[in-house]
Design an enzyme around this catalytic site. Structure first.
Site, PDB file in Angstrom:
ATOM      1  N   ASP A 158       0.820  -1.225   0.000  1.00 48.53           N
ATOM      2  CA  ASP A 158       0.000   0.000   0.000  1.00 48.53           C
ATOM      3  C   ASP A 158       0.848   1.267   0.000  1.00 48.53           C
ATOM      4  O   ASP A 158       0.368   2.324  -0.383  1.00 48.53           O
ATOM      5  CB  ASP A 158      -1.040   0.007   1.138  1.00 48.53           C
ATOM      6  CG  ASP A 158      -0.452   0.033   2.531  1.00 48.53           C
ATOM      7  OD1 ASP A 158       0.745  -0.312   2.701  1.00 48.53           O
ATOM      8  OD2 ASP A 158      -1.186   0.396   3.474  1.00 48.53           O
ATOM      9  N   SER A 205      -9.890   5.782  28.300  1.00 45.35           N
ATOM     10  CA  SER A 205      -9.972   4.431  27.732  1.00 45.35           C
ATOM     11  C   SER A 205      -9.545   3.464  28.815  1.00 45.35           C
ATOM     12  O   SER A 205      -8.476   3.635  29.400  1.00 45.35           O
ATOM     13  CB  SER A 205      -9.036   4.302  26.536  1.00 45.35           C
ATOM     14  OG  SER A 205      -8.809   2.933  26.281  1.00 45.35           O
ATOM     15  N   GLY A 249      -2.162  -6.848  15.066  1.00 49.40           N
ATOM     16  CA  GLY A 249      -2.059  -6.689  13.616  1.00 49.40           C
ATOM     17  C   GLY A 249      -3.423  -6.628  12.946  1.00 49.40           C
ATOM     18  O   GLY A 249      -3.558  -6.880  11.757  1.00 49.40           O
ATOM     19  N   LEU A 250      -4.453  -6.292  13.711  1.00 52.71           N
ATOM     20  CA  LEU A 250      -5.817  -6.238  13.164  1.00 52.71           C
ATOM     21  C   LEU A 250      -6.304  -4.798  13.069  1.00 52.71           C
ATOM     22  O   LEU A 250      -7.492  -4.527  13.030  1.00 52.71           O
ATOM     23  CB  LEU A 250      -6.761  -7.101  14.026  1.00 52.71           C
ATOM     24  CG  LEU A 250      -6.353  -8.578  14.096  1.00 52.71           C
ATOM     25  CD1 LEU A 250      -7.279  -9.362  15.024  1.00 52.71           C
ATOM     26  CD2 LEU A 250      -6.337  -9.212  12.701  1.00 52.71           C
ATOM     27  N   SER A 265      -6.050  -2.083  15.117  1.00 56.07           N
ATOM     28  CA  SER A 265      -6.689  -1.410  16.252  1.00 56.07           C
ATOM     29  C   SER A 265      -6.419   0.097  16.202  1.00 56.07           C
ATOM     30  O   SER A 265      -7.272   0.898  16.582  1.00 56.07           O
ATOM     31  CB  SER A 265      -6.173  -1.995  17.570  1.00 56.07           C
ATOM     32  OG  SER A 265      -4.763  -2.054  17.547  1.00 56.07           O
ATOM     33  N   ASP A 311      -5.318   0.490   6.108  1.00 54.20           N
ATOM     34  CA  ASP A 311      -6.138   0.230   7.289  1.00 54.20           C
ATOM     35  C   ASP A 311      -7.255   1.268   7.420  1.00 54.20           C
ATOM     36  O   ASP A 311      -8.396   0.941   7.767  1.00 54.20           O
ATOM     37  CB  ASP A 311      -5.272   0.254   8.554  1.00 54.20           C
ATOM     38  CG  ASP A 311      -4.100  -0.704   8.445  1.00 54.20           C
ATOM     39  OD1 ASP A 311      -4.129  -1.566   7.550  1.00 54.20           O
ATOM     40  OD2 ASP A 311      -3.148  -0.571   9.239  1.00 54.20           O
TER      41      ASP A 311
HETATM   42  C1  GLA Z   1       0.315  -2.235   8.450  1.00 59.81           C
HETATM   43  C2  GLA Z   1       0.150  -0.841   7.893  1.00 59.81           C
HETATM   44  C3  GLA Z   1      -0.532  -0.874   6.530  1.00 59.81           C
HETATM   45  C4  GLA Z   1       0.144  -1.872   5.596  1.00 59.81           C
HETATM   46  C5  GLA Z   1       0.359  -3.203   6.284  1.00 59.81           C
HETATM   47  C6  GLA Z   1       1.144  -4.160   5.444  1.00 59.81           C
HETATM   48  O1  GLA Z   1      -0.933  -2.778   8.738  1.00 59.81           O
HETATM   49  O2  GLA Z   1      -0.614  -0.055   8.765  1.00 59.81           O
HETATM   50  O3  GLA Z   1      -0.534   0.423   5.979  1.00 59.81           O
HETATM   51  O4  GLA Z   1       1.347  -1.354   5.094  1.00 59.81           O
HETATM   52  O5  GLA Z   1       1.012  -3.042   7.535  1.00 59.81           O
HETATM   53  O6  GLA Z   1       0.435  -4.504   4.300  1.00 59.81           O
END
Ligand code: GLA
Length: 417
Positions: A62, A93, A151-152, A154, A204
């Site tokens: 990206d 929070s 890695g979702l 957040s 994201d």
């Molecule tokens: C993270 C970054 C995204 C993208 C991914 C890898 O999630 O926030 O912008 O670069 O890594 O695809």
């Protein structure tokens, strides 16, 4: 849409919209309700939410002008927010450290001495201000069922829920149409890059603001265009199992930035703005003498190609043929881009052995989550096999969720001003 749900107790629950709204309102009134002297507490102006995501394919492209294909999760971050008549900003929070923060709009800026979650939450206010929007202060309560650091996405979920709240409470009028949403997404990316200092791309935030239920979002980062691709695995007896390795994942430690810098350096040398625009990628690869550069560029070039193949298969309803494309993506991320780790590799390999059609790491890597395309009736067996593999290595037990393609963020408490 029906899919299997892991019966294992380690599943990561998502909240219903009602529950998210209730939790955000509760935290808001616990935190800010007292000041009206026991009389009626002032309610928030509203509650807004934005989802986490998993990316199906198109990883680390990206920021190279490439296409990617995320879906939104049912897991969301909820923000109850009230506009203030002054420039104060107060944030609460219960999941963050510290749980309360108080300052002014002037404290929110690049190089400001603020905790990172405050940068994610309030950073969009800084960027929107830089873009010319008039913004006053606000009180906000943030609650989330998007697992933090898995890695979702957040962080984008917080940014985008906040941006949506600020947009409506300050009558910016951006959330109602695609061009406005693109402006909000860009403001969130800039907040993450400049206020927090994480040099991430735009996937994201686009996922949080443009996804639709039952669809994957084909985002072309070269021109910012989006397209919806039907993604209904339940119909064909498949499920997308997300495996949170619980291995620490961070995008601010230099590894991500180093990958990005290498790609940008090669693009500059080749005279193009991004690697996507290489006129002849194979010729560039043949010219590169540095083995690290060669591997990084090979990942980007082949991953861009895999997105095209994956989308074509999805559109043709060839769900049975998706697995090898996912597997090839993981191999490329592991060997060429070098962003995987032992926990991700074991999750992916074990899932395949236990019956997944294909599996790969998803998101930034170095920990975080993997996805496994799994026959619905094998979901529990795959989850159990990964759990066993981790136990044998004395690793933290992994957590799981079955991802259903969900909708983008917006106002969720129903009452529009
Ligand atoms: C993270 C970054 C995204 C993208 C991914 C890898 O999630 O926030 O912008 O670069 O890594 O695809």
């Amino acid at each position: 849409m029906t899919t299997g749900t892991p019966t294992t107790t380690t599943g990561i629950p998502s909240w219903s919209g009602e529950e998210g709204v209730r939790r955000a309102r509760d935290l808001f009134s616990q935190t800010y309700g007292q000041e009206v002297g026991g009389a009626r507490a002032t309610p928030p102006d509203g509650v807004w939410a934005a989802p986490g995501r998993v990316n199906l394919i198109g990883e680390h492209v990206d920021y190279n002008g490439g296409p990617c294909l995320p879906i939104a999760l049912p897991h969301r971050t909820y923000v109850a927010l009230r506009r203030r008549p002054d420039r104060m900003v107060r944030l609460a929070s219960d999941d963050a450290e510290p749980t309360r923060w108080e300052g002014t709009l002037d404290d929110i800026r690049p190089g400001g001495d603020i905790p990172s979650w405050v940068g994610y939450a309030a950073g969009p206010a800084w960027t929107l201000g830089q873009q010319g929007a008039w913004l006053g202060g606000f009180d906000a309560a943030v609650v989330s069922c998007v697992p933090w650091g898995a890695g979702l996405s957040s962080s984008a979920a917080i940014e985008c829920a906040m941006a949506l709240a600020l947009d409506e409470t300050h009558s910016l009028g951006l959330a109602g149409d695609p061009a406005g949403r693109a402006t909000l997404a860009a403001a969130c990316v800039r907040a993450e890059n400049e206020v927090v200092g994480a040099p991430t791309g735009g996937m994201d935030q686009a996922a949080a603001l443009f996804t639709r239920e039952g669809q994957a979002l084909l985002l072309d980062t070269l021109d910012g265009s989006v397209d919806q691709v039907p993604f209904d695995l339940g119909r064909v007896g498949l499920a997308l199992l997300v495996i949170d390795t619980r291995a620490k994942h961070t995008l601010v430690d230099g590894q991500y930035a180093a990958r990005r810098a290498t790609c940008e350096a090669v693009a500059t040398r080749e005279g193009v703005p991004t690697l996507r625009q290489l006129p002849d990628p194979q010729a560039t690869l043949a010219r590169l003498t540095d083995p690290v550069e060669q591997r990084r560029v090979r990942h980007v070039v082949t991953e861009i190609d895999r997105v095209g193949r994956f989308v074509a298969l999805l559109r043709a309803g060839r769900y049975d043929a998706l697995g090898p494309v996912l597997d090839a993506s993981h191999t490329s991320l592991r060997d060429d881009y070098e962003v995987s780790c032992a926990e991700l590799d074991v999750a992916v390999e074990t899932a395949r052995t236990a019956g997944a059609l294909g599996a790969r790491m998803t998101g930034g890597g170095f920990g975080g989550s993997a996805i496994a395309l799994t026959p619905t009736d094998r979901v529990d067996a795959v989850a159990a096999a990964v759990t066993d593999a981790y136990a044998r290595r004395d690793w933290n037990p992994p957590r799981f969720l079955v991802a259903l393609a969900s909708a983008a963020g917006g106002r969720v408490d129903g009452a529009h001003r």
